[in-house]
Design an enzyme around this catalytic site. Structure first.
Site, PDB file in Angstrom:
ATOM      1  N   SER A 160       0.843  -1.191   0.000  1.00 17.04           N
ATOM      2  CA  SER A 160       0.000   0.000   0.000  1.00 17.04           C
ATOM      3  C   SER A 160       0.884   1.249   0.000  1.00 17.04           C
ATOM      4  O   SER A 160       1.769   1.361  -0.852  1.00 17.04           O
ATOM      5  CB  SER A 160      -0.927  -0.055   1.220  1.00 17.04           C
ATOM      6  OG  SER A 160      -2.033   0.800   1.068  1.00 17.04           O
ATOM      7  N   ASP A 326      -8.185  -7.005  -4.676  1.00 18.20           N
ATOM      8  CA  ASP A 326      -7.841  -5.662  -4.160  1.00 18.20           C
ATOM      9  C   ASP A 326      -8.484  -4.614  -5.064  1.00 18.20           C
ATOM     10  O   ASP A 326      -8.112  -4.482  -6.227  1.00 18.20           O
ATOM     11  CB  ASP A 326      -6.314  -5.517  -4.157  1.00 18.20           C
ATOM     12  CG  ASP A 326      -5.841  -4.180  -3.585  1.00 18.20           C
ATOM     13  OD1 ASP A 326      -6.672  -3.279  -3.333  1.00 18.20           O
ATOM     14  OD2 ASP A 326      -4.616  -4.047  -3.380  1.00 18.20           O
ATOM     15  N   HIS A 359      -7.589  -5.721  -0.361  1.00 26.38           N
ATOM     16  CA  HIS A 359      -6.328  -5.000  -0.229  1.00 26.38           C
ATOM     17  C   HIS A 359      -5.515  -5.486   0.971  1.00 26.38           C
ATOM     18  O   HIS A 359      -4.290  -5.587   0.909  1.00 26.38           O
ATOM     19  CB  HIS A 359      -6.632  -3.512  -0.092  1.00 26.38           C
ATOM     20  CG  HIS A 359      -5.415  -2.656   0.038  1.00 26.38           C
ATOM     21  ND1 HIS A 359      -4.472  -2.551  -0.963  1.00 26.38           N
ATOM     22  CD2 HIS A 359      -4.979  -1.854   1.052  1.00 26.38           C
ATOM     23  CE1 HIS A 359      -3.503  -1.720  -0.565  1.00 26.38           C
ATOM     24  NE2 HIS A 359      -3.794  -1.291   0.647  1.00 26.38           N
TER      25      HIS A 359
END
Lengths: 389, 389
Positions: A160, A326, A359
């Site tokens: 991320s 995701d 995610h």
């Protein structure tokens, strides 16, 4: 770069929660134009730096992470955010690698940020803290590596926002990155993701307890707004199918709906818990600053709009990982990174891991991710001449 | 059912914003167990009811819609929510059909809801208003049709929550629905969608101005929380590609980012505007009630968990429409409805419209939707013996 004597490293390691003052002589030149210095960087290390100082791995945390990669976390008592990935015999094997993670600039676990004291005024920075960027975060980390006497990282990695930092690391300091592993990220923040961040910020700033960011001095805390921000964001970290599998429409400790606004559904109860537990460990202003840094991230923009130009002539070996479910940083965004790396003739492998966990998969038990990364690191370690554990 | 004299219908039509008191003699039996009556239903009509009373179309609005299908809206002055779909010569041709739309039970445009006065106490209902369901909304609409002397609808239609009502109409009153057109909806609200609604509710309830729902009496208004709820929801009404196409990372009236928390990006400015304009026309408690009704919707649950059982023996002709980029009620959810209808041997056509506009596509200029529906309605109208306009 001034290498720190090894004895000093050892001395610092005896503490829980290391920190170092940086930028006293040469301040950090931030993208916004402000010179920041001195500032504090809080960090943790795991494993031992080898004689050649060639086995260092820098892990970059995500929006709400911190330097406590391996637990127990000093505030929550819970495992670290990458406990599954880091440790003796694990993918980032601390018997082989020296793992470093620093709390990001603007964060709230000891590194300089809006929550900390502004040395000029003696009061918390609040919104007087300069707005920072992903590149600023990386610059600060580079100063930490200088302090630790580490010329080149064996690997820089993160998921991320951590993956954005890994990309920025290679763009800013290509010679310092032997390998880079950006996971579940993007080379720029999309319009939808800017919008999602903005909802979180508006939730915080709409809370009267926020007091234009001066809540600390006034002994207040916009926990209501911060909890809402977390709840909204948390949904984006999961996938529809994961939520369906975990909760579906199951009711919470009742056999019928109550025709009221209590948490009838388990998913509501879960979400409220996520919001409440988050505010116990995170600072609202830090949330503003870090989301803003993410919004501003657009690596290609610094290179004439051509992402490949960020990686021209780079020798770093890349492993890019994405997850099928995701939707915050979907495979298409990760593939755009891979395409740019290929266009720059970089050495890149790419794996899309099949997972329904969304995610957050990068933080979870994903054997395909572990194995992919273990193989990649092992090959690179041999190339780098690192001894087997 | 008591038919209202046509003269009375005409008299009411002379006003802007019609309303009728219902349930005085026979209260509305709500799913929560409360008997509600008398209550007010505010509605609008467009076109003329034919002699046979066979050309009525009931349009059911979505979460934040109201009875003003065609504008100008009395509060905002803007076009109605289905201006593109309804009018002379349009898909729902008011030269041919008599179009009715009522403000939903629990709403805030004249129908009984938390904002209106509780006749028992003389004060606004607030949270004393009973929690309602989609089925309750439909029961109230059926009482309106009784009042208007309409035995059978030529069509019941709506998008999103309006589509849920269309499905519920057929399940509750199959003989009263000649055709049904549920658009961009689902037969049950998913865990992710319950979570998204819960974020909105928490944003409202976290606003200190909400005052446990008693803000009206106290002369307050939780506009901050309501705006955040709207912003979060609004993102789900669009698609990533629509946001990218409309805004991308474009800046708002500036050439560089400001390194601050103003709306640097156009998408932020747009989102803030959506939040601000919404609070001028909508009530926070209504938002709680209507989202709750949506959460509770699970049509199969009333039929032993088998959705097809809701439609056994039904003669209604269905046209189900979904949009490729709708991630709130994706095609998979609409297909589940179609499968259940097929399993019940119902007469159903299904069209997935290719659009990048996300969930909101049902409100927008989508020629494929207009043409699909026009053809479906035209065929059914002939079958029903409605004269051509």
């Amino acid at each position: 770069m001034t290498a720190m004597p090894k004895s000093q490293v050892a001395a610092e390691h005896a503490q829980t929660g290391l920190s170092v003052e940086l930028g006293r002589e040469t301040p950090l030149q931030l993208d916004c134009g402000v010179s920041l210095g001195p500032f504090t960087l809080a960090y943790q290390t795991y494993g031992t730096l080898n004689e050649e100082r060639s086995n260092a791995v820098l892990l970059c945390h995500a929006l709400t992470g911190d330097q406590f990669v391996v637990g127990p976390h000093p505030v929550t008592g819970k495992p670290g955010w990458w406990e599954l990935m880091v440790g003796p015999g694990k993918t980032f094997d601390t018997d082989r690698y020296f793992v470093i993670c620093s709390n990001t600039l603007g964060g709230c676990m000891g590194t300089s940020g809006p929550k900390e004291i502004n040395p000029t005024t003696g009061r918390p920075w609040g919104l007087d803290f300069p707005v920072i960027t992903i590149r600023d975060m990386v610059k600060a980390q580079a100063m930490l590596l200088d302090h630790l006497g580490i010329e080149q990282l064996f690997c820089v990695s993160g998921g991320s926002m951590g993956g954005m930092q890994a990309l920025q690391w290679v763009a800013s300091y290509p010679e310092r990155c032997f390998t880079a592993v950006p996971i579940a990220c993007a080379a720029k923040h999309s319009a939808q993701n800017i919008a999602l961040n903005e909802v979180g910020r508006q939730a915080i700033m709409a809370d009267p307890e926020w007091r234009e960011g001066r809540y600390q001095e006034l002994g207040r805390n916009p926990v209501g707004g911060l909890a809402v921000a977390r709840m909204a964001a948390h949904i984006t970290y999961l996938s529809e199918s994961a939520l369906h599998r975990k909760f579906g429409r199951a009711l919470q400790d009742r056999s019928n709906v109550t025709y009221g606004f209590d948490a009838d559904f388990q998913v509501e109860s879960y979400l409220r818990y996520q919001g409440q537990s988050f505010v116990e460990r995170f600072d609202a202003n830090s949330y503003l600053y870090i989301t803003r840094a993410i919004d501003y991230f657009d690596l290609a923009a610094d290179y004439d709009g051509v992402l490949a130009n960020a990686f021209r002539g780079v020798d770093t070996r890349f492993c890019v990982i994405s997850f099928t479910s995701d939707w915050l940083y979907p495979t298409s965004e990760n593939r755009a990174i891979v395409r740019a790396l290929a266009a720059a003739a970089a050495n890149v492998s790419f794996v899309e891991v099949v997972s329904d966990k969304g995610h957050d998969a990068f933080l979870l038990d994903e054997p395909d991710m572990f194995e992919t990364l273990r193989g990649f690191l092992s090959g690179a370690a041999t190339k780098r001449g690192l001894s087997s554990p």
